[in-house]
Design a protein around this motif. Structure first.
Motif, PDB file in Angstrom:
ATOM      1  N   ASP A 462     -23.616 -19.995  14.237  1.00 51.47           N
ATOM      2  CA  ASP A 462     -22.868 -19.301  15.301  1.00 51.47           C
ATOM      3  C   ASP A 462     -21.413 -19.140  14.896  1.00 51.47           C
ATOM      4  OD1 ASP A 462     -22.561 -18.147  17.742  1.00 51.47           O
ATOM      5  OD2 ASP A 462     -23.041 -19.937  18.915  1.00 51.47           O
ATOM      6  N   ASP A 463     -20.749 -18.161  15.469  1.00 53.73           N
ATOM      7  CA  ASP A 463     -19.294 -17.980  15.334  1.00 53.73           C
ATOM      8  C   ASP A 463     -18.835 -17.991  13.875  1.00 53.73           C
ATOM      9  OD1 ASP A 463     -19.431 -18.194  18.090  1.00 53.73           O
ATOM     10  OD2 ASP A 463     -18.770 -20.287  18.144  1.00 53.73           O
ATOM     11  N   GLU A 522     -21.634 -10.182  17.040  1.00 54.84           N
ATOM     12  CA  GLU A 522     -21.515 -10.669  18.427  1.00 54.84           C
ATOM     13  C   GLU A 522     -20.314 -10.054  19.128  1.00 54.84           C
ATOM     14  OE1 GLU A 522     -22.459 -15.023  19.695  1.00 54.84           O
ATOM     15  OE2 GLU A 522     -21.116 -15.025  17.978  1.00 54.84           O
TER      16      GLU A 522
HETATM   17 CA    CA Z   1     -20.937 -17.093  19.104  1.00 57.77          CA
END
Ligand code: CA
Ligand code: C2E
Ligand code: CA
Length: 570
Positions: A462-463, A522
């Motif tokens: 993620d991220d 995202e």
């Molecule tokens: Ca994220």
């Protein structure tokens, strides 16, 4: 003595006792009371002067024993030498001398006895007050540093409230920022001395009607006049303390993490209320950054209450089904088809929907986040299972797992056991992990990822790009999917002058392609961003441009039919 004289004396004595026994916290006040009381008897007993000597042993507040001499009464005659002294000594260490003028009628023996009785009373009364005030000092002082202790602060607050001046003050709660360092340089015993010096320096900077209390450790609270508070903040945020022993000397510069509140508008005006404002502001200050200053506000109080609420009521919130899973679709923009979704938690609380930023950091700190993540996984599995049973279309759903799970021994088994309990294909679940801040955890993360993969469960990071070592992580941990963080996706109006960002996005996408990783962009909000990403070669999109996180009911509609093939771009 005549009967009338006796009557006169006893009425004087009554007045004398009245004035003498006036309660006073302060020994100086007590001396005044004694002097006033003595005046009642002065004439009758031919008093010219009364002097009391008292010895106080050394103590923590007074490093050397003291010999106090107090003049209790003085009629103002100049030549004491012409006066006739009588002296009485007391077993507790002191004596009282009284003088009558030699010109006056000499004392009768019975008068001397009466006088002795009176003076004894005076001495013990003063002695008692002295001890009481000493006891009060011991009870209200932090003996380690000489500042007040919480009890002393409570007394001070009470006094200000009684004098209606409390609202002119600010309460400042602070923690010395880098005090631990001191004990690395000097011994603990010397650390205590440095703390004492620090405290004394701060006390020196206070006005007479301000107060500092130590709450324990290196935590302090101070009541400072409103007009002086900025200076005080400057003082505690950069306090230099020099210390030397026979071997080395050092100059320390101490900072502080500070929470502060004005006290105007305070209602009850007791210590509890004052301290609660201060500690709320301080908690928020700590949460934001070490070494900062935060002023109390009603909003901060509300937010803290909510947070504490979620921690203390976590189990009942969970049992009551107040945590609700939302689903945000991922769309393959080359086909305009839904290709996955991310499960995102919300807290349905008293009619409003509380977003995860408001409670996840607290649950993470406290540890309950792991239970919440497993709960989300169960909800997702339950949802997928129902669809499986009804032969409905299913897609892979990713679930967020906090870094905290890296500390668990049975993380992978736990995930697998939940999925197996619902008898759904492993490939329908993707585990989203966030980059670890700790290099040493890469090994653990790599093991976990390999093990999940071995079970046919997808893994995603993620991220991506927001951590400090994303590339290293990519090299060491063999994840399937990389989620490119929204900070790498420029807004259209930002394109000009953002060549560097754009070059980075191109390079990241190019590199991920070469490494054979799948990627998801995202936080894509506009059709322009979408077009740009398509041009760059990143086709899987998660963001408001297609959908916000949806309730299960809305999400189900996205799974049926060709929703995204119609003109849905926001
Ligand atoms: Ca994220
Ligand atoms: P995240 O995992 O990075 O999730 C993506 C966040 O971006 C979500 O915020 C989502 O609503 C938001 N988002 C999606 N599209 C857009 C967009 O186009 N523009 C903008 N500005 N934002 C967009 P959300 O739902 O508030 O979640 C915040 C964070 O809370 C998540 O960030 C995740 O770190 C955490 N979180 C959420 N649910 C869970 C959970 O069940 N377990 C754990 N451990 N963390 C969770
Ligand atoms: Ca996520």
């Amino acid at each position: 003595m005549e009967k009338n004289d006796q009557k006169l004396l006893s009425s004087r004595l009554i007045k004398f006792w009245d004035k003498l026994y006036k309660e006073s916290g302060d020994p100086e006040d007590c001396i005044n009371n004694i002097s006033m009381a003595l005046e009642e008897l002065a004439q009758e007993l031919h008093l010219a002067k009364v002097v009391m000597d008292i010895r106080t042993p050394e103590n923590r507040f007074q490093p050397q024993a003291q010999h106090l001499q107090k003049i209790l009464y003085d009629q103002g005659r100049e030549k004491t030498a012409e006066m006739y002294p009588f002296s009485f000594s007391f077993a507790t260490g002191g004596n009282v001398t009284f003088y009558v003028s030699s010109a006056e009628t000499p004392f009768q023996e019975n008068e001397k006895i009466e006088m002795e009785a009176v003076l004894r009373e005076i001495f013990y009364w003063y002695d008692r007050n002295l001890h009481r005030s000493f006891l009060h000092k011991v009870l209200s002082t932090d003996l380690e540093t000489g500042a007040a202790n919480p009890y002393g602060m409570g007394q001070f607050v009470g006094l200000l409230q009684a004098g209606k001046t409390l609202m002119q003050y600010c309460v400042v709660f602070f923690n010395i920022h880098n005090f631990k360092y001191v004990n690395k340089v000097f011994s603990y015993a010397e650390g205590d001395k440095i703390l004492r010096k620090y405290t004394e320096q701060i006390m020196d900077s206070l006005a007479e009607d301000e107060k500092l209390a130590r709450l324990g450790g290196d935590n302090y609270v101070a009541l400072i006049k409103g007009e002086h508070v900025e200076d005080f903040l400057t003082e505690i945020r950069e306090m230099r303390v020099d210390y030397a022993n026979s071997v080395k000397s050092k100059s320390f510069l101490f900072g502080a993490t500070v929470g502060i509140s004005r006290l105007d508008g305070i209602q009850k005006g007791n210590l509890g209320e004052v301290m609660s404002r201060a500690s709320i502001a301080y908690q928020e200050s700590r949460r934001r950054a070490v070494g900062g200053v935060v002023w109390y506000s009603e909003e901060i109080r509300q937010a803290i209450m909510e947070r504490q609420n979620v921690i203390s009521n976590f189990k009942s919130i969970l049992d009551n089904g107040e945590f609700i899973v939302y689903y945000q679709p991922k769309v393959d923009s080359s086909k305009m088809e839904i290709c996955g979704a991310e499960a995102l938690i919300r807290w349905q609380h008293e009619g409003s929907l509380i977003p995860p930023v408001k409670f996840i950091p607290q649950l993470e700190q406290e540890g309950s986040i792991c239970r919440l993540d497993y709960y989300v996984l169960e909800q997702v599995c339950h949802f997928l299972k129902e669809r499986e049973e009804n032969n409905q279309r299913n897609i892979c759903i990713s679930v967020n797992f906090s870094r905290k799970h890296l500390e668990e021994d049975d993380f992978v088994q736990h995930v697998v056991s939940i999925i197996d309990k619902y008898e759904i294909p492993h490939k329908l679940i993707e585990v989203e992990l966030t980059e670890s801040e700790d290099f040493q955890q890469y090994g653990i993360m790599s093991e976990i990822v390999n093990s999940l993969k071995g079970h046919g469960i997808h893994t995603a990071i993620d991220d991506f790009g927001t951590g400090f070592s994303s590339l290293n992580m990519l090299k060491k941990v063999n994840l399937d999917v990389v989620k490119i963080d929204k900070s790498f996706i420029p807004f259209e109006e930002d394109y000009k002058g953002k060549e560097k960002d754009m070059t980075m996005l191109w390079s990241i996408v190019g590199m991920l392609h070469q490494l054979g990783k799948s990627m998801v962009a995202e936080g894509v909000e506009t059709p322009e961003q979408l077009k740009y990403l398509q041009k760059v070669g990143c086709h899987i999109i998660q963001g408001y441009v297609f959908d916000k996180p949806l309730t299960e009911k809305e999400f189900v509609k996205r799974l049926t039919g060709d929703y995204y093939k119609t003109d849905v771009l926001k």
